[in-house]
Motif scaffolding. Structure first.
Motif, mmCIF file in Angstrom:
data_model
loop_
_atom_site.group_PDB
_atom_site.id
_atom_site.type_symbol
_atom_site.label_atom_id
_atom_site.label_comp_id
_atom_site.label_asym_id
_atom_site.label_seq_id
_atom_site.Cartn_x
_atom_site.Cartn_y
_atom_site.Cartn_z
ATOM 1 N N SER A 23 2.828 7.466 -9.046
ATOM 2 C CA SER A 23 3.594 7.201 -7.825
ATOM 3 C C SER A 23 5.067 7.587 -7.979
ATOM 4 N N HIS A 81 -4.556 0.679 -1.363
ATOM 5 C CA HIS A 81 -3.177 0.252 -1.638
ATOM 6 C C HIS A 81 -2.956 -1.183 -1.179
ATOM 7 N N SER A 105 -4.238 4.282 -3.416
ATOM 8 C CA SER A 105 -3.450 4.410 -4.654
ATOM 9 C C SER A 105 -4.184 5.203 -5.718
ATOM 10 N N HIS A 148 0.526 9.065 -1.628
ATOM 11 C CA HIS A 148 0.359 9.750 -2.911
ATOM 12 C C HIS A 148 0.321 11.268 -2.784
ATOM 13 N N LYS A 155 6.665 10.513 -4.052
ATOM 14 C CA LYS A 155 5.606 10.640 -5.065
ATOM 15 C C LYS A 155 5.368 12.134 -5.311
ATOM 16 N N ARG A 175 -4.285 5.179 -15.124
ATOM 17 C CA ARG A 175 -4.108 6.281 -14.166
ATOM 18 C C ARG A 175 -2.953 7.153 -14.654
HETATM 19 N N1 DSN Z 1 1.509 0.827 -5.894
HETATM 20 C C1 DSN Z 1 1.978 2.181 -5.959
HETATM 21 C C2 DSN Z 1 1.002 3.091 -6.577
HETATM 22 O O1 DSN Z 1 0.060 3.566 -5.975
HETATM 23 O O2 DSN Z 1 1.221 3.340 -7.730
HETATM 24 C C3 DSN Z 1 2.453 2.710 -4.682
HETATM 25 O O3 DSN Z 1 3.121 1.821 -3.904
#
Ligand code: DSN
Length: 439
Positions: A33, A124, A182, A210, A237, A372
């Motif tokens: 992010s 999200h 997310s 994203h 992002k 991730r």
């Molecule tokens: N929570 C964040 C993510 O997807 O990393 C974005 O707000």
């Protein structure tokens, strides 16, 4: 810091800020992010726009002193529309969550239902239920129905979603469908599901937080052409701008969005961020296609190499990823929480991630099964295929080989030496993580 004088605390905060920049100059930043902005965007954020009020719409402000702000904001809206091929843009939302709240307020009422991806498979938090303190439930009182999720494809299950909508009782029919999330490896099936959603009069929003940079670079999907009525995003992002939000739509939704944004969701928007968005949109129009292509190639190389090295990379059936993200199931070696900590000790910055199956297996957000990775920032620093392979080796040595993480710190610092400037931008006088002194 309790026994220090005010001046000592003041100095200490500045040294912490410098330490932070130094950490990132010597790290491999893989938070999906995050990104790094160009020197131009940083300069805008230091401008006097940061100190001003410009409530309302250009030409209709409730404060004087806005003539230059108005010019920039009108241009900013035009640039946003051009970048995304949208008829309407509101550039005032101060974050992606606020952009989503604008949509909730403009197109639903408390008590209505929204269909979206559950948080447990990558939805999200701003789409979440009240019981999880998600914004949609907690702040706007929306009830939530989940899109059925297909674990093998790591995507929304099209057939099950269509069947689910057809079988929902009348009082459970959603008012709003929210795509995006997310954990976002593959384009969502907007085209495939939008007909049935329209049949039931369900407003379609696509949360592009994203993947906004990939959409801008024409390397992902084009939600507004595929059936989405509106599109929300954050601007920092894969879209490499300042922290902030953006709402786009077809013309007929513009008035509702304007009112929900101001006075609904913001009094003053963040004017310096608005101007920085304008610069970002220009950078994306000029460099966005090659940047998005490089991101997708890098993500693919990193995913494939991690897989070859023995990691269980999710999404294999569809080539692991078509976005900036890679998700690894680390349960064979550790858990996502521990892996995150170990990697950080070697200056590899990632985040733990809930993956499908975690909740059933009794895992939670603190110690989920996954991590991730995102390649947007390292791509903006100029890294390519060979660096992706090297990064996969670094990750392997910490997670699979259990090498003491601090033992590779020096190698990582050396590896980072050649990647200290921001690419895909016009001006490069300041290094990516150079601490700029003004005082
Ligand atoms: N929570 C964040 C993510 O997807 O990393 C974005 O707000």
């Amino acid at each position: 810091m309790c026994n220090f004088s005010h001046k000592q605390k003041y100095d200490m905060i500045f040294s912490l800020l410098e330490n932070h920049n130094d950490l990132f100059a010597n790290s491999i930043p893989l938070i999906a992010s995050e990104n790094v902005t160009s020197p131009a965007v940083r300069e805008v954020m230091l401008s006097d726009f940061a100190n001003r009020y410009a409530e309302g719409w250009p030409g209709e402000r409730v404060y004087a002193g806005c003539k230059y702000i108005d010019e920039v904001e009108l241009e900013c809206m035009e640039l946003a529309k051009k970048l995304y091929g949208a008829e309407f843009a509101d550039v005032r939302a101060i974050s992606g969550v606020v952009a989503n709240l604008v949509i909730y307020s403009a197109f639903t009422s408390p008590g209505d239902i929204m269909m979206c991806m559950p948080i447990s498979v990558g939805g999200h938090i701003s789409h979440g239920k009240k019981e999880y303190h998600g914004t949609a439930g907690l702040v706007h009182g929306l009830g939530i129905e989940s899109f059925p999720f297909d674990k093998d494809n790591m995507n929304i299950d099209i057939d099950k979603t269509i069947n689910k909508i057809k079988k929902l009782e009348n009082n459970k029919i959603p008012k709003l469908a929210m795509f995006g999330g997310s954990l976002f490896l593959f384009p969502h099936p907007v085209k495939e599901i939008s007909d049935i959603l329209k049949e039931y009069n369900i407003h379609i929003n696509y949360d592009a937080a994203h993947v906004a940079g990939l959409i801008a670079g024409k390397q992902f999907q084009d939600p507004l052409k595929e059936g989405a009525d509106t599109m929300t995003m954050s601007t920092h992002k894969t879209l490499f701008g300042p922290q902030g939000g953006l709402v786009l739509s077809h013309n007929k939704y513009g008035e509702n969005i304007k009112k929900a944004t101001f006075p609904g969701m913001t009094s003053n928007h963040h004017i310096h961020h608005m101007a920085a968005k304008a610069i970002t949109f220009i950078e994306a129009l000029e460099f966005g296609q090659s940047y998005a292509k490089d991101i997708i190639n890098n993500a693919k190389t990193l995913a494939e190499t991690l897989n070859e090295l023995g990691f269980n990379v999710l999404g294999e059936k569809n080539g692991f990823t078509k976005s900036h993200q890679i998700v690894i199931d680390v349960t064979k070696y550790s858990d996502g929480g521990k892996a995150e900590v170990e990697l950080e000790r070697s200056n590899i910055i990632v985040n733990r991630q809930l993956i499908p199956g975690d909740i059933k297996a009794g895992r939670n957000y603190f110690n989920p099964g996954g991590i991730r990775l995102g390649v947007s920032e390292i791509t903006r620093l100029g890294m390519k295929k060979s660096e992706m392979k090297q990064i996969a080796e670094f990750i392997k040595s910490v997670i699979i080989n259990k090498k003491e993480p601090t033992k590779i710190l020096n190698k990582i610092k050396l590896f980072r030496n050649n990647f200290q400037t921001v690419r895909y931008c016009f001006d490069n006088k300041t290094k990516a993580y150079e601490y700029v002194k003004v005082k």
